[in-house]
Design a protein around this motif. Sequence first.
Motif, PDB file in Angstrom:
ATOM      1  N   LYS A 146       0.834  -1.199   0.000  1.00 14.71           N
ATOM      2  CA  LYS A 146       0.000   0.000   0.000  1.00 14.71           C
ATOM      3  C   LYS A 146       0.869   1.249   0.000  1.00 14.71           C
ATOM      4  CE  LYS A 146      -0.533  -0.201   5.043  1.00 14.71           C
ATOM      5  NZ  LYS A 146      -1.491  -0.322   6.160  1.00 14.71           N
ATOM      6  N   LEU A 147       0.228   2.363  -0.262  1.00 18.56           N
ATOM      7  CA  LEU A 147       0.886   3.674  -0.261  1.00 18.56           C
ATOM      8  C   LEU A 147       0.221   4.530   0.803  1.00 18.56           C
ATOM      9  CD1 LEU A 147       2.755   5.829  -1.663  1.00 18.56           C
ATOM     10  CD2 LEU A 147       0.776   6.384  -3.089  1.00 18.56           C
ATOM     11  N   THR A 148       1.025   5.212   1.610  1.00 24.13           N
ATOM     12  CA  THR A 148       0.493   6.077   2.655  1.00 24.13           C
ATOM     13  C   THR A 148       1.025   7.495   2.465  1.00 24.13           C
ATOM     14  OG1 THR A 148       0.429   4.207   4.215  1.00 24.13           O
ATOM     15  CG2 THR A 148       0.245   6.420   5.142  1.00 24.13           C
ATOM     16  N   LEU A 149       0.119   8.452   2.312  1.00 24.93           N
ATOM     17  CA  LEU A 149       0.475   9.863   2.166  1.00 24.93           C
ATOM     18  C   LEU A 149       0.102  10.597   3.446  1.00 24.93           C
ATOM     19  CD1 LEU A 149      -0.945  10.514  -1.440  1.00 24.93           C
ATOM     20  CD2 LEU A 149       1.352   9.736  -0.798  1.00 24.93           C
ATOM     21  N   ILE A 150       1.014  11.435   3.941  1.00 28.01           N
ATOM     22  CA  ILE A 150       0.788  12.079   5.234  1.00 28.01           C
ATOM     23  C   ILE A 150       1.151  13.564   5.208  1.00 28.01           C
ATOM     24  CG2 ILE A 150       1.354  12.023   7.696  1.00 28.01           C
ATOM     25  CD1 ILE A 150       2.281   9.138   7.277  1.00 28.01           C
ATOM     26  N   THR A 151       0.346  14.341   5.895  1.00 23.76           N
ATOM     27  CA  THR A 151       0.678  15.738   6.155  1.00 23.76           C
ATOM     28  C   THR A 151       0.028  16.118   7.480  1.00 23.76           C
ATOM     29  OG1 THR A 151       0.766  17.960   5.178  1.00 23.76           O
ATOM     30  CG2 THR A 151      -1.332  16.784   5.004  1.00 23.76           C
ATOM     31  N   CYS A 152       0.197  17.340   7.922  1.00 22.09           N
ATOM     32  CA  CYS A 152      -0.430  17.775   9.159  1.00 22.09           C
ATOM     33  C   CYS A 152      -1.804  18.371   8.878  1.00 22.09           C
ATOM     34  CB  CYS A 152       0.436  18.804   9.885  1.00 22.09           C
ATOM     35  SG  CYS A 152       1.759  18.059  10.839  1.00 22.09           S
ATOM     36  N   GLY A 153      -2.627  18.412   9.901  1.00 25.53           N
ATOM     37  CA  GLY A 153      -3.961  18.965   9.720  1.00 25.53           C
ATOM     38  C   GLY A 153      -4.664  19.128  11.049  1.00 25.53           C
ATOM     39  N   GLY A 154      -5.947  19.374  10.975  1.00 21.78           N
ATOM     40  CA  GLY A 154      -6.720  19.563  12.191  1.00 21.78           C
ATOM     41  C   GLY A 154      -6.435  20.902  12.841  1.00 21.78           C
ATOM     42  N   GLU A 155      -6.667  20.967  14.130  1.00 19.82           N
ATOM     43  CA  GLU A 155      -6.504  22.210  14.878  1.00 19.82           C
ATOM     44  C   GLU A 155      -5.025  22.559  15.060  1.00 19.82           C
ATOM     45  OE1 GLU A 155      -7.735  24.020  19.291  1.00 19.82           O
ATOM     46  OE2 GLU A 155      -8.452  22.048  18.628  1.00 19.82           O
ATOM     47  N   PHE A 156      -4.728  23.860  15.053  1.00 19.13           N
ATOM     48  CA  PHE A 156      -3.358  24.317  15.266  1.00 19.13           C
ATOM     49  C   PHE A 156      -3.215  24.844  16.675  1.00 19.13           C
ATOM     50  CE2 PHE A 156       0.044  27.514  15.111  1.00 19.13           C
ATOM     51  CZ  PHE A 156       1.071  26.752  14.588  1.00 19.13           C
ATOM     52  N   ASP A 157      -2.191  24.365  17.384  1.00 16.95           N
ATOM     53  CA  ASP A 157      -1.931  24.789  18.757  1.00 16.95           C
ATOM     54  C   ASP A 157      -0.889  25.903  18.742  1.00 16.95           C
ATOM     55  OD1 ASP A 157      -1.171  25.114  21.407  1.00 16.95           O
ATOM     56  OD2 ASP A 157      -1.286  22.977  21.861  1.00 16.95           O
ATOM     57  N   TYR A 158      -1.315  27.117  18.977  1.00 11.81           N
ATOM     58  CA  TYR A 158      -0.393  28.250  18.932  1.00 11.81           C
ATOM     59  C   TYR A 158       0.578  28.261  20.106  1.00 11.81           C
ATOM     60  CZ  TYR A 158      -3.015  30.209  15.063  1.00 11.81           C
ATOM     61  OH  TYR A 158      -3.599  30.398  13.836  1.00 11.81           O
ATOM     62  N   ASP A 159       0.241  27.558  21.187  1.00 12.24           N
ATOM     63  CA  ASP A 159       1.141  27.511  22.337  1.00 12.24           C
ATOM     64  C   ASP A 159       2.375  26.654  22.050  1.00 12.24           C
ATOM     65  OD1 ASP A 159      -0.477  29.123  23.922  1.00 12.24           O
ATOM     66  OD2 ASP A 159      -1.651  27.410  24.645  1.00 12.24           O
ATOM     67  N   THR A 160       2.175  25.539  21.372  1.00 11.80           N
ATOM     68  CA  THR A 160       3.293  24.648  21.079  1.00 11.80           C
ATOM     69  C   THR A 160       3.843  24.834  19.673  1.00 11.80           C
ATOM     70  OG1 THR A 160       1.844  22.865  20.287  1.00 11.80           O
ATOM     71  CG2 THR A 160       2.356  22.903  22.643  1.00 11.80           C
ATOM     72  N   GLY A 161       3.077  25.513  18.785  1.00 13.81           N
ATOM     73  CA  GLY A 161       3.525  25.708  17.414  1.00 13.81           C
ATOM     74  C   GLY A 161       3.403  24.465  16.570  1.00 13.81           C
ATOM     75  N   HIS A 162       2.398  23.630  16.847  1.00 14.51           N
ATOM     76  CA  HIS A 162       2.212  22.386  16.103  1.00 14.51           C
ATOM     77  C   HIS A 162       0.741  22.162  15.764  1.00 14.51           C
ATOM     78  CE1 HIS A 162       6.279  20.717  16.765  1.00 14.51           C
ATOM     79  NE2 HIS A 162       6.200  21.281  17.949  1.00 14.51           N
ATOM     80  N   TYR A 163       0.517  21.495  14.645  1.00 22.37           N
ATOM     81  CA  TYR A 163      -0.819  20.990  14.371  1.00 22.37           C
ATOM     82  C   TYR A 163      -1.030  19.801  15.298  1.00 22.37           C
ATOM     83  CZ  TYR A 163      -1.296  23.791  10.122  1.00 22.37           C
ATOM     84  OH  TYR A 163      -1.417  24.831   9.240  1.00 22.37           O
TER      85      TYR A 163
END
Length: 213
Positions: A184-201
């Motif tokens: 299989k092939l798996t494609l990944i990126t970030c998404g959902g809510e962004f946490d401005y305190d930690t600087g990460h999705y």
Amino acid sequence: MLALTAALAAGVVGCAEAADPATAPTAAPTASASTPAPTPTPAPTAAVPDIPRVDAAAGGTPVAVVAPVQVQVPDLGIDVAVDPEGTTDDGSLALDEDPGRASWYRYGPSPWSPKGSAVIAAHVDSFEYGLGDFASLASASAGQQVLVTGSDGSTAAFTVTTVQTLEKTGIDWNAVFERDGERKLTLITCGGEFDYDTGHYLSNVIVTAVPSS
């Protein structure tokens, strides 16, 4: 307005060099696809990987013979170059700062391997480059075609089966970077809510596709 993130997987910032085959990681890498900010924000003590970790238990020699150099999802307008990468010092999958370039985990299966999950990931956006093509993965749907071009000019066709947006703390990365099982092939990126305190999705968008019949 783009959400601004500090680093991939707690430390994948910028274009890291691929790991040397002789020092291939022995623990599943984290695929980090968040946005690198101008001034990286230090990750919290128990940093959550932004992009999956891969189980690189295959001795130290890249498994694949054919490396992917381009991935396309025609229905979503996705068309990005792919670079073979290893991991950074913190075990995260190395990603280019440019969300227009994706990274394939070179110590795991390739799209042409007879079994296992070939993982390709990219940043969702960037201060410098803006929104990346992989941002469209959140809109993917079952049945859409994914085309991967190899370094030898061959093309592997896949069909999307699942599209998930999962909180990073609940993802089984060893399963995502599976070396056995069906191809299989798996494609990944970030998404959902962004946490401005930690600087990460807080989530990853994970698209799974199987070989087209």
